[in-house]
Design a protein around this motif. Structure first.
Motif, mmCIF file in Angstrom:
data_model
loop_
_atom_site.group_PDB
_atom_site.id
_atom_site.type_symbol
_atom_site.label_atom_id
_atom_site.label_comp_id
_atom_site.label_asym_id
_atom_site.label_seq_id
_atom_site.Cartn_x
_atom_site.Cartn_y
_atom_site.Cartn_z
ATOM 1 N N VAL A 1 -1.298 15.461 -2.270
ATOM 2 C CA VAL A 1 -1.368 14.235 -1.276
ATOM 3 C C VAL A 1 -2.145 13.234 -1.994
ATOM 4 N N SER A 2 -1.630 12.039 -2.402
ATOM 5 C CA SER A 2 -2.575 11.051 -2.903
ATOM 6 C C SER A 2 -3.265 9.979 -1.856
ATOM 7 N N GLU A 3 -4.400 9.591 -2.056
ATOM 8 C CA GLU A 3 -4.936 8.543 -1.407
ATOM 9 C C GLU A 3 -3.764 7.274 -1.214
ATOM 10 N N PRO A 4 -4.151 6.330 -0.200
ATOM 11 C CA PRO A 4 -3.020 5.179 -0.264
ATOM 12 C C PRO A 4 -3.701 4.135 -0.994
ATOM 13 N N GLY B 1 1.187 5.672 -0.653
ATOM 14 C CA GLY B 1 0.474 7.173 -0.826
ATOM 15 C C GLY B 1 1.463 7.967 -1.006
ATOM 16 N N LEU B 2 1.461 9.028 -1.891
ATOM 17 C CA LEU B 2 2.806 9.806 -2.392
ATOM 18 C C LEU B 2 2.395 11.178 -1.787
ATOM 19 N N GLU B 3 3.179 12.010 -1.071
ATOM 20 C CA GLU B 3 2.977 13.350 -1.125
ATOM 21 C C GLU B 3 4.238 13.989 -1.870
ATOM 22 N N ARG C 1 3.070 2.256 8.514
ATOM 23 C CA ARG C 1 3.931 2.788 7.403
ATOM 24 C C ARG C 1 4.835 3.296 7.836
ATOM 25 N N PHE D 1 -5.083 -1.048 7.178
ATOM 26 C CA PHE D 1 -3.673 -0.612 6.705
ATOM 27 C C PHE D 1 -2.693 -1.369 7.817
ATOM 28 N N GLY D 2 -1.417 -1.603 7.174
ATOM 29 C CA GLY D 2 -0.249 -1.795 8.002
ATOM 30 C C GLY D 2 0.484 -0.592 8.590
ATOM 31 N N VAL E 1 1.021 -1.090 -0.203
ATOM 32 C CA VAL E 1 -0.131 -0.030 -0.100
ATOM 33 C C VAL E 1 0.797 1.281 -0.049
#
Ligand code: ADP
Ligand code: MG
Length: 481
Positions: free
Chosen positions: A154-157, A8-10, A210, A207-208, A6
Motif C-alpha cells: 500500500v502506497s501513501e497518497p 495512492g496504489l494498493e 476518493r 484530501f478530496g 492525488v
C-alpha cells in the motif's frame, strides 16, 4: 479553479514460492482446473493452515528493498466476505499487524527522482477464479489459485499523476523481479493494482473524496483508467457537484470506469486474529540472515554501471530494466573488457535481433560468453566492426562461437603493415597509369588505390591501416620522383 491529482496504489504481487502460503499444494500457473487443491485450499472442516517460511522471507526481502521497518510480532487475521471462489468464507490476511511498515521507494519521472512513501506491506492468500461459461450458462470455479501467497503493498497518497502511478508500478515490478519473489507478470495476474484517486484545489491541504478503481491489470490501463477518472471527477467538481466515495471497475474495451459497489468499511469484514495460526515472531538474527542473501537492487546496479563502468545514465537504465540484462552485460564485459562496446552490442545489436525474433534474452542463441569473444576480436581489431556484424548474424542463426565462424570464412582482418604494403605495391604495379596520374598531381586518385586494396583483400584489410600505408607509399614515390 485548478485541481491537483492525488493517487495512492494498493498493489497485489503474487509470490513465486513453489507451494501455497498455508499448505503444500503447487502454485504453478496453467494447470488443469482444480489440480492443485487439498483440504486446506478447499477449507474442509478440521484442516489447519501451516505458514510457508518462504512467504515470510519474500515479504521481508521486499520490505527491506522498499526501506520498510520489519515488525517482530506478527499476526494473521481473518477477513470475512462471501464469494464462491473463497471456500472458507474468509481470507487469511494481516490487518493491524502487517509485516512491513513506513517505507519508501524512489521513482524516476522525466529525469527527476521522486520519493513515494510505502504505508505497509502485508501477507495474505489469493482467492480462486470464477469462470463464467457463456455457452452453457453455468459458472465454474477453479481453486488452483486459492491459497497462493500474495503481498499487498500500500502506497501513501504521494503520486500526483497517472504517469507517476505507472512509473511507481513499473519500479515495483522491477524490484520484485530483481528479488525474484514474483514474475510480476501483469497479463497473467501476478501483479494487479487498485488505484485510489481524488482531486483537491491547488493549495488545499486536505484530501478530496476518493474513488477506488479495482483490479487493473496492465500499465496502459492504469494510466487510461486514471485519466478517465480525473476527467470525470473534475467535471463533477467544476459543476459544483461532489464526488461519491465508491469502488469502480475500469472497462478497458470502452475506456470508461463504472460503479461496482459502494465503498465497504473495514468493519464490514469483521476482522479478527486467526486462531488457527500462532503469532509469528521475527528475530533480528533472521532479518540479518535474509539481508545477507538479498541480491543487489536496481538502484545499486545503475550506480555501478555509471560510476564503475563509465556508462551513461540512459544506458544504465536500459541495462537494469531486468536483472537478466545487467547480469548478461557483466558477463560479456568480463570477457571483452570494453564496457561501451559491450553495452552497445547488447542493447542495440542483440536486443534488436531478439526483438525481431520474438525471443527473450534467456533464450538468446548467442551466449554472453560467445558475444564477449566476438567483441574481443573486434576490440583487438582482429576483425572489423563491419565483419563483426556479419559474424554476429551468423552466430545468431547458428549459435556457433565467433572464432569458429571467423576461421572458417577466413575473415581475419589484415592489420600487418608489411602484408598491406605488399598488396599496395601489387595494386600500384597493376595500375601504373593511375599511379602516373597521381604523381602528376591528381591527388584524388588516393581513394582509388584504397578502393583497389580493399577489393583485392575482399574487404578484410583494416581500412585505417590501408590508408596510412598508401599515404606513406605515395609520398615515398613522389619524393623519389
Ligand atoms: P482501503 O482502501 O482498504 O480503505 P486505505 O484507506 O488505507 O485502505 O487507503 C488505500 C489507498 O488509498 C492507499 O494507497 C492510500 O494512499 C490511498 N488514499 C487514501 N486516501 C486517498 C485520497 N484522498 N486520494 C487518493 N488516494 C488516497
Ligand atoms: Mg482499498
Amino acid at each position: 479553479m485548478e485541481f491537483e491529482t492525488v493517487i495512492g496504489l494498493e498493489t497485489h504481487v503474487q509470490l513465486s514460492t513453489k507451494s501455497k502460503i498455508f499448505c503444500s499444494s503447487s502454485t504453478e500457473f496453467g494447470a488443469d482446473p482444480n489440480e492443485f487443491t487439498d483440504p486446506v485450499t478447499l477449507g474442509l472442516p478440521g484442516a489447519l493452515p501451516v505458514l510457508n517460511r518462504s512467504v515470510v522471507e519474500y515479504a521481508m526481502m521486499l520490505g527491506l528493498a522498499m526501506n520498510c521497518e520489519i515488525r517482530s510480532f506478527n499476526r494473521f487475521a481473518r477477513k470475512h466476505y462471501f464469494y464462491p471462489d473463497l471456500p472458507k468464507g474468509y481470507q487469511i490476511s494481516q490487518f493491524e499487524e502487517p509485516i512491513c511498515e513506513r517505507g519508501h521507494i524512489a521513482i524516476q519521472i522525466n529525469d527527476a527522482t521522486r520519493t513515494i512513501g510505502i504505508t505497509r506491506i502485508h501477507m495474505e492468500e489469493d482467492a480462486g477464479k470464477n469462470i463464467h461459461d457463456s455457452r452453457t450458462g453455468s459458472s465454474l470455479i477453479d481453486l488452483n489459485r486459492a491459497g497462493v501467497g500474495l503481498l499487498e503493498i500500500v502506497s501513501e497518497p504521494d503520486l500526483r499523476s497517472p504517469a507517476e502511478a505507472a512509473a511507481y508500478l513499473r519500479t515495483l515490478r522491477q524490484i520484485v523481479r530483481f528479488l525474484d519473489v514474483s514474475d510480476g507478470n501483469m497479463e497473467e495476474g501476478s501483479l494487479r493494482c487498485d488505484a485510489n484517486i481524488s482531486l483537491r484545489p491547488v493549495g488545499e491541504v486536505k484530501f478530496g473524496t476518493r474513488t477506488e478503481i479495482k483490479n487493473i491489470n496492465s500499465f496502459k490501463f492504469v494510466e487510461r483508467a486514471l485519466e478517465y477518472e480525473i476527467a470525470r471527477q473534475m467535471s463533477l467538481l467544476k459543476s459544483g457537484k461532489t464526488v461519491v466515495q465508491e469502488t469502480l471497475l475500469f472497462d478497458s474495451a470502452t475506456g470508461v470506469t463504472k460503479p461496482m459497489r459502494s465503498k465497504e468499511e473495514s468493519a464490514d469484514y469483521r476482522y479478527f486474529p486467526d486462531p488457527d495460526l500462532p503469532p509469528l515472531v521475527i528475530e533480528e538474527s533472521w532479518i540479518r540472515e535474509v539481508t545477507s542473501r538479498m541480491p543487489k537492487l536496481p538502484e545499486e546496479r545503475v550506480k555501478e554501471l555509471v560510476e564503475g563502468y563509465g556508462l551513461t545514465a540512459y544506458d544504465a537504465h536500459v541495462l537494469t530494466a531486468e536483472r537478466s540484462f545487467v547480469d548478461f552485460f557483466e558477463e560479456v564485459f568480463k570477457i571483452c573488457q570494453n564496457a561501451k562496446l559491450a553495452c552497445a552490442w547488447v542493447t542495440s545489436e542483440l536486443f534488436g535481433m531478439l526483438n525481431k525474433a520474438g525471443l527473450d534474452l534467456k533464450k538468446s542463441p548467442i551466449s554472453a560468453q560467445n558475444l564477449g569473444e566476438l567483441l574481443k576480436l573486434i576490440d583487438s581489431e582482429t576483425i572489423s566492426g563491419k565483419m563483426g556484424k556479419s559474424v554476429f548474424e551468423e552466430m545468431f542463426a547458428s549459435g556457433r562461437p565467433a572464432q569458429e565462424i571467423v576461421a572458417e570464412k577466413g575473415l581475419k582482418q589484415i592489420t600487418n603493415d608489411d602484408e598491406i604494403r605488399r598488396i599496395v605495391e601489387d595494386v600500384f604495379n597493376k595500375n601504373a597509369s593511375q599511379l602516373q596520374g597521381y604523381l602528376a598531381g591528381n591527388e584524388r586518385l588516393h581513394m582509388f588505390f584504397v578502393g583497389q586494396v580493399m577489393k583485392a583483400t575482399s574487404g578484410s584489410a583494416n581500412p585505417k591501416k590501408v590508408n596510412e600505408v598508401i599515404a606513406a607509399e605515395l609520398k615515398k614515390r613522389k619524393d623519389g620522383a
